[in-house]
Design an enzyme around this catalytic site. Structure first.
Site, PDB file in Angstrom:
ATOM      1  N   ARG A 229      88.214 -27.350  39.727  1.00  0.00           N
ATOM      2  CA  ARG A 229      87.156 -27.637  38.663  1.00  0.00           C
ATOM      3  C   ARG A 229      85.832 -27.305  39.193  1.00  0.00           C
ATOM      4  O   ARG A 229      85.253 -27.549  40.262  1.00  0.00           O
ATOM      5  CB  ARG A 229      87.273 -29.197  38.190  1.00  0.00           C
ATOM      6  N   GLU A 258      82.058 -23.648  31.217  1.00  0.00           N
ATOM      7  CA  GLU A 258      82.748 -22.654  31.016  1.00  0.00           C
ATOM      8  C   GLU A 258      82.922 -22.236  29.318  1.00  0.00           C
ATOM      9  O   GLU A 258      82.687 -23.456  28.597  1.00  0.00           O
ATOM     10  CB  GLU A 258      84.094 -22.885  31.518  1.00  0.00           C
ATOM     11  N   HIS A 277      88.784 -18.608  35.023  1.00  0.00           N
ATOM     12  CA  HIS A 277      89.720 -19.891  34.849  1.00  0.00           C
ATOM     13  C   HIS A 277      91.197 -19.631  34.451  1.00  0.00           C
ATOM     14  O   HIS A 277      91.747 -20.248  33.439  1.00  0.00           O
ATOM     15  CB  HIS A 277      88.996 -20.891  34.063  1.00  0.00           C
TER      16      HIS A 277
END
Length: 307
Positions: A229, A258, A277
């Site tokens: 994260r 994000e 990601h």
């Protein structure tokens, strides 16, 4: 027919097969809180499968029949677990479903950083031949420090051990570890690691775990990899550490905000290898996470029906 909302645009067919008795409603690729509140008010779901976006108290209150929030993956930091507990809503995760995919992404980023893969590729395409001047880092014999020794961290540890690396790790919740992983405290991990890879969930206690102070304790030239994260890293501190050479390279698959905004200081910055990601986004993990999330939903709803 009871409704299940998926905070995404799709779900693996294998998962849909398990949920045949339910009406599946998709929230789209980038659902906002307002989108989810509106959908919950309209459909009063018994379950939410979380792929993208955040699920907080307002979403929960909009669906009075909601019994379970199931994460399509392992990280539940986008779900307000305290609010769910107050409302008697179970929060479950498909732990381990994407372990292989994320561990492989972490290894890819580590290798890319150590071997200058991206930079050399760019130079080659521009007509350069850097063999006389370039030296990359050999990982065999080096120490990698892992923060988090769950399914993903241990999968990565096994691959790092196979490369001949010394593996040390910190995880206060880990059980018995394999012989090739040495448990250490964080101070030791910062001090002794040639590379650091983050594999822990984001909590209030570990936010900005890698910051100016902890980065200054690391070996000069350390490699930083994060497939967990983005909130685990103080991004301004990491940028400064890379620019100053304290960190030789950072391979990042997750970010504080994000999607990454245009003009983010990591963009076009030497020393950063970035991916959006997608560590857990493989065809196999997509199926595994969907099936895991669906099974978790069914298990909770079955318990609720007999209680």
């Amino acid at each position: 027919m009871s409704t299940i909302i998926v905070t995404g645009a799709d779900l693996a067919q294998q998962a849909l097969d398990l949920l045949q008795g339910y009406d599946i409603v998709y929230a789209g690729k980038t659902p906002t809180e307002q989108d989810l509140v509106a959908l919950c008010r309209r459909h009063d779901p018994v379950a939410i499968i979380v792929r993208y976006g955040k699920v907080g108290a307002a979403v929960m209150d909009a669906g009075p029949s909601l019994k379970v929030i199931s994460k399509h993956g392992s990280g539940t930091d986008t779900i307000d677990k305290a609010a769910a507990a107050q409302r008697g809503i179970e929060v479950v995760a498909a732990v381990g479903a994407n372990a292989a995919a994320v561990a492989e992404q972490a290894l890819a980023l580590l290798l890319a950083c150590a071997k200058s893969v991206v930079q050399l590729d760019s130079r080659m395409h521009s007509g350069h031949w850097d063999k006389p001047t370039h030296k990359s880092l050999e990982l065999a014999g080096r120490t990698v420090g892992l923060v988090g020794l769950g399914a993903i961290g241990l999968r990565f540890a096994k691959m790092a051990d196979a490369l001949g690396m010394r593996v040390i790790g910190f995880d206060p919740f880990a059980g018995q570890l394999p012989s090739y992983v040495q448990a250490v405290d964080l101070d030791t991990l910062w001090r002794e690691s040639d590379a650091i890879s983050l594999h822990c969930p984001l909590t209030d206690d570990n936010r900005d775990l890698l910051n100016a102070a902890t980065l200054s304790c690391c070996r000069r030239g350390v490699i930083v990899v994060n497939t967990a994260r983005g909130g685990l890293i103080d991004e301004a501190a990491l940028l400064a550490a890379v620019q100053q050479g304290q960190v030789s390279a950072a391979g990042l698959d997750s970010f504080a905000v994000e999607p990454m905004a245009a003009g983010h200081p990591f963009l076009h910055q030497p020393g950063f290898i970035l991916s959006p990601h997608i560590g857990g986004v493989t065809s196999d993990a997509y199926v595994n996470m969907g099936v895991g999330a669906a099974r978790n939903v069914l298990a909770v709803l079955e318990r609720a029906s007999v209680s």
